[in-house]
Design an enzyme around this catalytic site. Structure first.
Site, PDB file in Angstrom:
ATOM      1  N   SER A  64      22.845  19.410 -20.744  1.00  0.00           N
ATOM      2  CA  SER A  64      24.160  18.869 -20.198  1.00  0.00           C
ATOM      3  C   SER A  64      25.216  19.907 -19.992  1.00  0.00           C
ATOM      4  O   SER A  64      26.222  19.588 -19.066  1.00  0.00           O
ATOM      5  CB  SER A  64      24.746  17.740 -21.016  1.00  0.00           C
ATOM      6  OG  SER A  64      25.290  18.455 -22.221  1.00  0.00           O
ATOM      7  N   LYS A 101      30.862  21.730 -25.324  1.00  0.00           N
ATOM      8  CA  LYS A 101      31.273  21.032 -24.427  1.00  0.00           C
ATOM      9  C   LYS A 101      32.134  22.158 -23.730  1.00  0.00           C
ATOM     10  O   LYS A 101      32.617  23.109 -23.999  1.00  0.00           O
ATOM     11  CB  LYS A 101      32.083  19.715 -24.929  1.00  0.00           C
ATOM     12  CG  LYS A 101      31.431  18.830 -25.700  1.00  0.00           C
ATOM     13  CD  LYS A 101      30.494  17.957 -24.755  1.00  0.00           C
ATOM     14  CE  LYS A 101      29.984  16.888 -25.694  1.00  0.00           C
ATOM     15  NZ  LYS A 101      28.574  17.255 -26.009  1.00  0.00           N
TER      16      LYS A 101
END
Length: 151
Positions: A64, A101
């Protein structure tokens, strides 16, 4: 035309540091349960890890963060002493689970975003408990099959 000489840095013992490798993979997606143990250590030149006591390596699981150039099975070197800012790639403890992230700060709202347009960013406040744990200094990617290196 100016020619630049490439100077090789001598790998002397005084310039090397050991960085612990965390045993559980760091989730590049939604957090998953992780084990709290060390898998081993990575020997790096001090200029790559200027603050060894605050530096750890994590294996990446998932893709991701692919728009950031971070892929499944990469190794992320994380420095807890660096201050995270808008746009930093960070390791965050989200509801007790470690994940990688991109930090986005919009006004007074901090969001943790995937570097994948198909996945939504979420406000840190949306998590029951969230903490920026460290900043990714760099990643290491294998360009040959790992099995071929084991002889």
């Amino acid at each position: 035309m100016q020619v630049r000489q490439i100077v090789e840095i001598a790998p002397d013992a005084a310039g090397l540091v050991l960085i612990p490798i965390m045993g559980a993979a760091l989730c590049a997606g939604f957090p998953s349960p992780a084990d709290d143990f060390l898998e081993g250590s990575l020997e790096l030149p001090r200029w790559l890890a200027p603050n060894p006591p605050a530096t750890f390596a994590w294996n990446i699981s998932g893709d991701s963060m692919r728009a950031a150039g971070i892929f499944d099975r990469d190794l992320a070197v994380v420095d807890r002493s660096l201050k995270a800012g808008n746009g930093s790639v960070v390791v965050a403890a989200i509801d007790g689970e470690m994940s990688i992230k991109r930090l986005r700060i919009e006004g007074s709202v901090a969001r943790l975003a995937f570097d994948n347009p198909d996945l939504p960013a979420f406000a840190v406040q949306e998590a029951a408990e969230g903490e920026i744990w460290g900043v990714v200094r760099f990643t290491i990617r294998w360009h040959v099959a790992r099995a071929g290196l084991m002889r």
